[in-house]
Design an enzyme around this catalytic site. Structure first.
Site, short mmCIF file in Angstrom:
data_model
loop_
_atom_site.label_atom_id
_atom_site.label_comp_id
_atom_site.label_asym_id
_atom_site.label_seq_id
_atom_site.Cartn_x
_atom_site.Cartn_y
_atom_site.Cartn_z
N TYR A 1 16.65 -23.98 -12.19
CA TYR A 1 15.75 -25.12 -12.03
C TYR A 1 15.31 -25.59 -13.42
O TYR A 1 14.99 -24.78 -14.29
CB TYR A 1 14.54 -24.74 -11.19
CG TYR A 1 14.85 -24.62 -9.72
CD1 TYR A 1 14.90 -25.75 -8.91
CD2 TYR A 1 15.10 -23.37 -9.15
CE1 TYR A 1 15.20 -25.64 -7.56
CE2 TYR A 1 15.39 -23.25 -7.80
CZ TYR A 1 15.44 -24.40 -7.01
OH TYR A 1 15.73 -24.28 -5.67
N GLU A 2 15.27 -26.90 -13.60
CA GLU A 2 14.97 -27.47 -14.91
C GLU A 2 13.79 -28.43 -14.91
O GLU A 2 13.33 -28.85 -15.97
CB GLU A 2 16.22 -28.17 -15.47
CG GLU A 2 17.42 -27.24 -15.52
CD GLU A 2 18.63 -27.82 -16.22
OE1 GLU A 2 18.55 -28.97 -16.71
OE2 GLU A 2 19.67 -27.13 -16.30
N GLN A 3 13.29 -28.79 -13.70
CA GLN A 3 12.15 -29.68 -13.57
C GLN A 3 11.26 -29.15 -12.44
O GLN A 3 11.78 -28.62 -11.46
CB GLN A 3 12.61 -31.12 -13.25
CG GLN A 3 13.34 -31.75 -14.43
CD GLN A 3 14.66 -32.41 -14.06
OE1 GLN A 3 15.07 -33.33 -14.72
NE2 GLN A 3 15.34 -31.98 -13.01
N MET B 1 21.44 -27.85 -15.44
CA MET B 1 22.39 -27.21 -16.36
C MET B 1 23.29 -28.26 -16.97
O MET B 1 23.79 -29.13 -16.30
CB MET B 1 23.23 -26.19 -15.59
CG MET B 1 24.38 -25.59 -16.38
SD MET B 1 23.85 -24.56 -17.76
CE MET B 1 23.13 -23.16 -16.90
#
Length: 307
Positions: free
Chosen positions: A153-155, A1
């Site tokens: 979650y971004e990856q 984020m």
């Protein structure tokens, strides 16, 4: 984020079957503010709260990683607290909710980094991750008197189907057990991120209450019209979802400017599409006197409400 107990799995299909389809989002007065990630001492009581809005604080973050190793390593659904919990304590949560009946407090899972290293969604198996996550989150949520969760979650080191089953089952079980009242997801306009969250939405959208889409990640040259177009694209990507507009108050030259985002919010409200606004993050807003928290809530408080 901000570019941040064991379960009965056999019950899940039955639980999902009784979930009604979500209605299409319309104007609402939901305001959400992430807090606690920067460790600058910001308190719940620092942030202005308009009594005419529904206000969610979102603690940032809890992560299924441990810092007892160097570099930090994933813990397969066993979550640890990474927000500034020496300031944003259980008693502080109880106090802000008691003083403001319109306030709820959630916690965000994941984020972009831990100790400046990438956080990946990484599991040993679906069942073990879900079991561990249900147990560890139940403890954190109950110990801190929290109301909901946010998925950020971004990856990823798993495919979209695996992510979908893990997160979808987790939300379903926590709701069925009465541990949480609501859940949100926080995707942004990256192809890999969208693949994972759109797959999650397609199968488990009925248990996801809000979409905290990170519109500010589109870049500093974004115009108001483009922002509105991006918003309309997400209505297609997440059909029936309660999509929130957003901006960041961090000092940055790479994100959508705040005034552009607010102008787009006014346009979306006139079009009957502004379900709510979220800000990343109260920690950054502190140096600005929470000007934009005040302005956003004023805008939402004047909405024609339908929810």
């Amino acid at each position: 984020m901000g570019s941040s107990k064991l379960i009965a799995v056999v019950l899940l299909p039955a639980l999902l079957a009784f979930q009604a389809p979500m209605a299409t989002a319309v104007n609402s007065n939901l305001f959400r503010d992430y807090i606690g990630a920067i460790f600058n001492g910001v308190k719940f009581t620092d942030v202005p709260i308009n009594p005419k809005v529904r206000f969610d604080f979102i603690l940032a973050f809890i992560i299924d990683y441990t810092t007892e190793t160097n570099p930090p390593t994933p813990t397969n659904g066993k979550f640890n607290i990474f927000w500034q919990n020496t300031v944003l304590t259980p008693s502080a949560v109880a106090s802000i909710k008691q003083s403001n009946p319109n306030v709820r407090v959630a916690v965000s899972m994941g984020g972009a980094t831990v100790n400046d290293r990438p956080v990946f969604f990484n599991i040993t198996s679906v069942d073990s991750w879900v079991n561990n996550a249900v147990e560890s989150l139940t403890g954190i949520i109950q110990d801190n008197n929290l109301d909901g969760i946010d998925i950020d979650y971004e990856q990823f080191q798993v495919d979209p189907d695996t992510f979908t089953e893990c997160v979808g089952r987790l939300i379903t079980v926590l709701k069925a057990k009465g541990v949480i009242k609501f859940a949100s997801i926080a995707p942004f306009g990256n192809a890999e991120v969208q693949r994972h969250y759109m797959a999650l939405w397609a199968k488990y959208g009925a248990v996801i209450d809000y979409i905290n889409f990170q519109f500010y990640a589109y870049g500093a040259s974004t115009t108001e019209a483009q922002y509105v177009d991006f918003f309309n694209q997400q209505i297609v990507n997440y059909p029936g979802g309660n999509i929130l507009a957003s901006f960041t108050t961090a000092a940055t030259t790479t994100s959508v400017p705040v005034e552009t985002a607010l102008s787009a919010c006014r346009t979306l409200q006139k079009e009957g599409k502004l379900y709510g606004i979220f800000i990343w993050a109260a920690d950054h807003s502190r140096s600005q006197g929470f000007k934009y928290e005040t302005e956003s809530q004023a805008l939402l408080a004047n909405a024609t409400i339908s929810y």
